[in-house]
Write an enzyme that holds these catalytic residues in place. Sequence first.
Site, short mmCIF file in Angstrom:
data_model
loop_
_atom_site.label_atom_id
_atom_site.label_comp_id
_atom_site.label_asym_id
_atom_site.label_seq_id
_atom_site.Cartn_x
_atom_site.Cartn_y
_atom_site.Cartn_z
CB CYS A 9 -0.91 0.00 1.37
SG CYS A 9 -0.28 0.12 2.88
CG ASN A 12 4.46 -1.49 5.25
OD1 ASN A 12 5.51 -1.84 5.59
ND2 ASN A 12 3.33 -2.49 5.02
CB CYS A 14 -3.70 1.84 7.09
SG CYS A 14 -3.60 3.45 8.09
NE ARG A 15 -4.50 1.37 1.66
CZ ARG A 15 -4.56 2.04 0.86
NH1 ARG A 15 -5.42 2.12 -0.34
NH2 ARG A 15 -3.38 3.02 0.48
CB SER A 16 0.11 -3.43 2.71
OG SER A 16 0.89 -2.53 3.45
CG ASP A 123 -5.17 5.65 2.59
OD1 ASP A 123 -5.22 5.34 3.71
OD2 ASP A 123 -4.30 6.32 2.12
P1 4NP Z 1 -1.94 2.97 4.21
O1 4NP Z 1 -2.50 4.28 4.59
O2 4NP Z 1 -1.28 3.23 2.75
O3 4NP Z 1 -2.92 2.08 4.20
O4 4NP Z 1 -0.78 2.36 5.08
C1 4NP Z 1 -1.41 5.35 4.68
C2 4NP Z 1 -1.03 5.84 5.88
C3 4NP Z 1 0.03 6.77 5.74
C4 4NP Z 1 -0.06 7.67 4.75
C5 4NP Z 1 -0.90 7.53 3.60
C6 4NP Z 1 -1.54 6.38 3.57
N1 4NP Z 1 0.58 8.87 4.89
O5 4NP Z 1 0.84 9.62 4.05
O6 4NP Z 1 1.57 9.04 5.96
#
Ligand code: 4NP
Length: 155
Positions: A9, A12, A14-16, A123
């Site tokens: 994702c 790294n 939240c989702r992955s 997201d």
């Molecule tokens: P993820 O969510 O891609 O599912 O881990 C996010 C977590 C942090 C950020 C973006 C998306 N960020 O911009 O810090």
Amino acid sequence: MPIKILMVCLGNICRSPLAEGILASKLPKEKFIVDSAGTGPWHIGRQPDERSIAIAKKNKLDISGQKGRQFSTTDFEVFDYIYVMDSSNYKDVVRLTNNKEHKTKVQLILNELFPNENVDVPDPYYGVENGFETVYQMLDETCDIIAKKLIEKHP
Ligand code: 4NP
């Protein structure tokens, strides 16, 4: 040699990490290795987001020991399957290689659940609490299908 699957994702956190924990829980450990990475560098070395840890725990999975890392081009060699969470992750990963075989390893994870529809895992980072519940349910359903296919293909 175990079969290696990478979940990708943006952050790294939240989702992955959820996708990693969920798929790993559905596969025999001696035959499959599941890992995750983010396309972005912001959360290297960090634990998953506390909301992901909480929704996993509610579903009896412990993902708190995971550590964030950034996707690297060597992952194209190391992993057999690379599942991305959304179309933006897809673009970011695929543009890192010119190798056709490497590109075909990269798939949108929800295409296993909704074939050819190119649906994104939303997201949940900036969203409300139940965004994580929705993401968990989507990932759980699609990982059921992925696990079944992998076990059939690699008996
Ligand atoms: P993820 O969510 O891609 O599912 O881990 C996010 C977590 C942090 C950020 C973006 C998306 N960020 O911009 O810090």
